[in-house]
Design an enzyme around this catalytic site. Structure first.
Site, PDB file in Angstrom:
ATOM      1  N   ALA A 144       0.934  -0.841  -0.079  1.00  0.00           N
ATOM      2  CA  ALA A 144       0.255   0.346  -0.005  1.00  0.00           C
ATOM      3  C   ALA A 144       0.936   1.476   0.423  1.00  0.00           C
ATOM      4  CB  ALA A 144      -1.349  -0.258   1.409  1.00  0.00           C
ATOM      5  N   THR A 145       1.677   1.385  -0.010  1.00  0.00           N
ATOM      6  CA  THR A 145       2.824   2.739   0.492  1.00  0.00           C
ATOM      7  C   THR A 145       3.096   2.759   0.095  1.00  0.00           C
ATOM      8  OG1 THR A 145       3.754   1.580   2.944  1.00  0.00           O
ATOM      9  CG2 THR A 145       4.964   3.300   1.395  1.00  0.00           C
ATOM     10  N   ASN A 163      -7.049   2.773  10.040  1.00  0.00           N
ATOM     11  CA  ASN A 163      -6.229   2.108  10.261  1.00  0.00           C
ATOM     12  C   ASN A 163      -6.205   1.452  11.465  1.00  0.00           C
ATOM     13  OD1 ASN A 163      -4.548   4.246   8.896  1.00  0.00           O
ATOM     14  ND2 ASN A 163      -2.698   3.362  10.548  1.00  0.00           N
ATOM     15  N   SER A 207      -3.280  -3.641   0.462  1.00  0.00           N
ATOM     16  CA  SER A 207      -2.430  -4.353   0.071  1.00  0.00           C
ATOM     17  C   SER A 207      -2.535  -5.702   0.904  1.00  0.00           C
ATOM     18  CB  SER A 207      -1.616  -3.923   1.629  1.00  0.00           C
ATOM     19  OG  SER A 207      -0.400  -3.770   2.237  1.00  0.00           O
ATOM     20  N   HIS A 229      -0.825  -7.917   3.064  1.00  0.00           N
ATOM     21  CA  HIS A 229      -0.628  -8.544   4.537  1.00  0.00           C
ATOM     22  C   HIS A 229      -1.862  -7.930   5.124  1.00  0.00           C
ATOM     23  CE1 HIS A 229       1.467  -5.210   6.500  1.00  0.00           C
ATOM     24  NE2 HIS A 229       1.620  -5.041   5.073  1.00  0.00           N
ATOM     25  N   THR A 260      11.047  -6.978 -12.432  1.00  0.00           N
ATOM     26  CA  THR A 260      10.404  -8.321 -12.011  1.00  0.00           C
ATOM     27  C   THR A 260       9.478  -9.223 -10.960  1.00  0.00           C
ATOM     28  OG1 THR A 260      13.064  -9.419 -13.211  1.00  0.00           O
ATOM     29  CG2 THR A 260      11.262 -11.419 -12.391  1.00  0.00           C
ATOM     30  N   CYS A 271       1.141   4.084  15.434  1.00  0.00           N
ATOM     31  CA  CYS A 271       2.381   4.215  13.841  1.00  0.00           C
ATOM     32  C   CYS A 271       3.795   4.572  14.465  1.00  0.00           C
ATOM     33  CB  CYS A 271       1.239   5.254  13.114  1.00  0.00           C
ATOM     34  SG  CYS A 271      -0.394   3.610  13.014  1.00  0.00           S
TER      35      CYS A 271
END
Ligand SMILES: *Cc1c(COP(=O)(O)O)cnc(C)c1O
Length: 393
Positions: free
Chosen positions: A73-74, A153, A201, A203, A242, A328
């Site tokens: 996501a970043t 979040n 994202s 994860h 890749t 965070c």
């Protein structure tokens, strides 16, 4: 020593067993480069990536050609913001966002602002929601993009995506949403809700770390982006490198799993989360809950405990894995920018716990965690009888 009970699913989630199994062959057997079009190793890898692209697209009712794979996501957020500004070089560009966005939106925007781009960071209401009239008033002739997250979040607050999307479309402005926290639990049909750009994202949705996606709606003029990674021209020239085939396969499988289980997961986690809230409230009295209760992620509870030291609170909870109000920014120890944006003072922001329930969470986990938290708060809370407020020292 047994592991602590894990209630930090906003920080990351475990890879689902079926996701792990789907990924496994792509490390050792089907290891080809999807860019190697001269032999079967490459074709097999390319086919797997195509399947995953369709799985991600299906979660959102988008077209597979609208899905780009990234490292998370970043990167997706950086690509939207910097890529759009890059594509609009020479044109005056205004971007509107909110004060409670993830740092992977706010920090790129701070950099762009230093470089001369006009950026408006809108405050949110005390309940964490973005007032639409504020948004409307901030828009100008040069506004190119509105970036507002689907679900926060830290406090789980859901923003009014449909209304924001409609306003954006009326004004001919692009709408980007960071959908990272919502993807495992809430449905979104991009044919119905006007979203032009969307971040995911792996994860945060029971897939692997280091992989994510960006949906770039193809029907929208102006949604052109400039690549931030140049090289081999992969992903339609928008993201060279890749492809992370095992990660992409895992993200695809995680999207399939989310599509099938999000409704029942959301129901079950709402029940558990409400039970956690009620257990804490019954023992500790009125809870100071951050963020609106009605428009909220089913798995989130965020509570402040006036007068309790946040650091001491986490140390008092070695058997429960949760985050505090400075999570965070753990390195800096700064209080959460989200809680400050709601109007909490820094001390109260630090005296905060974020509970994030997840697919593996059981009723026993919740009862155990509640008991430990109640014990810790009773121990740490200022001892003035009947008092809930911080004691001045
Ligand atoms: C975790 C998170 C991110 C960052 O995701 P990565 O894939 O770890 O880069 C961005 N936005 C939100 C809302 C998040 O919760």
């Amino acid at each position: 020593m047994t592991s602590p009970v894990y209630l930090d699913h906003h920080a990351t989630t475990p890879v689902a067993p079926s996701v792990f199994e789907a990924m496994r062959p792509y490390f050792t057997e089907v290891f080809g480069n999807p860019g190697s079009l001269g032999h079967a190793y490459g074709w097999q890898a390319q086919e797997a990536v195509g399947t995953a692209r369709a799985q991600v697209a299906r979660l959102l009712n988008a077209a597979p050609s609208e899905i780009l794979f990234t490292s998370g996501a970043t990167e997706s957020n950086n690509l939207v913001l910097k890529g759009l500004v890059g594509a609009r070089r020479g044109r005056s560009t205004h971007i509107v966002t909110t004060a409670t966005e993830h740092k992977s939106v706010l920090d790129p925007l701070a950099r762009l602002s230093r470089d001369g781009i006009r950026v408006t960071v809108l405050p949110v209401a005390g309940d964490g929601r973005l007032p639409l009239d504020l948004l409307e008033r901030s828009l100008g002739e040069d506004t190119a993009l509105i970036s507002v997250m689907a679900a926060n979040n830290e406090i789980g607050t859901l923003q009014p995506l449909e209304a924001i999307g409609r306003l954006a479309r009326e004004r001919g402005i692009l709408f980007h949403t960071d959908f990272t926290q919502a993807a495992a639990l809430l449905s979104l049909d991009v044919q119905k809700v006007p979203v032009d750009l969307l971040t995911l994202s792996g994860h945060k949705m029971y897939g692997p770390k280091g992989v994510g996606a960006l949906m770039v709606g193809s029907g929208r003029s102006g949604a052109e982006l400039i690549a931030q990674l140049d090289g081999g021209g992969q992903e339609q020239g928008l993201r060279a490198g890749t492809l992370n085939v095992p990660g992409i396969v895992g993200l695809g499988e995680a999207c399939d799993l989310a599509r099938k289980s999000r409704e029942s997961d959301a129901q079950r986690l709402t029940t558990l989360r409400d039970h956690l809230k009620e257990t804490l409230a019954a023992a500790l009295g009125d809870l100071r809950i951050n963020g609106t209760w009605t428009h909220r992620l089913p798995n989130n509870l965020n509570v402040s405990f006036p007068g309790v030291d946040g650091e001491a609170l986490l140390h008092a909870l070695p058997e429960v894995a949760v985050s505090s109000g400075s999570a965070c920014n753990a390195a800096s120890g700064e209080p959460s920018h989200v809680l400050l944006a709601l109007g909490l003072d820094p001390g109260l922001a630090r005296a905060t716990l974020r509970f994030g329930l997840g697919r593996p969470t059981t009723a026993d986990d919740v009862d155990f965690a509640a008991a430990r938290v109640i014990e810790a708060i009773r121990r740490l809370r200022p001892v003035s009888p009947g008092m809930d407020t911080p004691v001045a020292t």
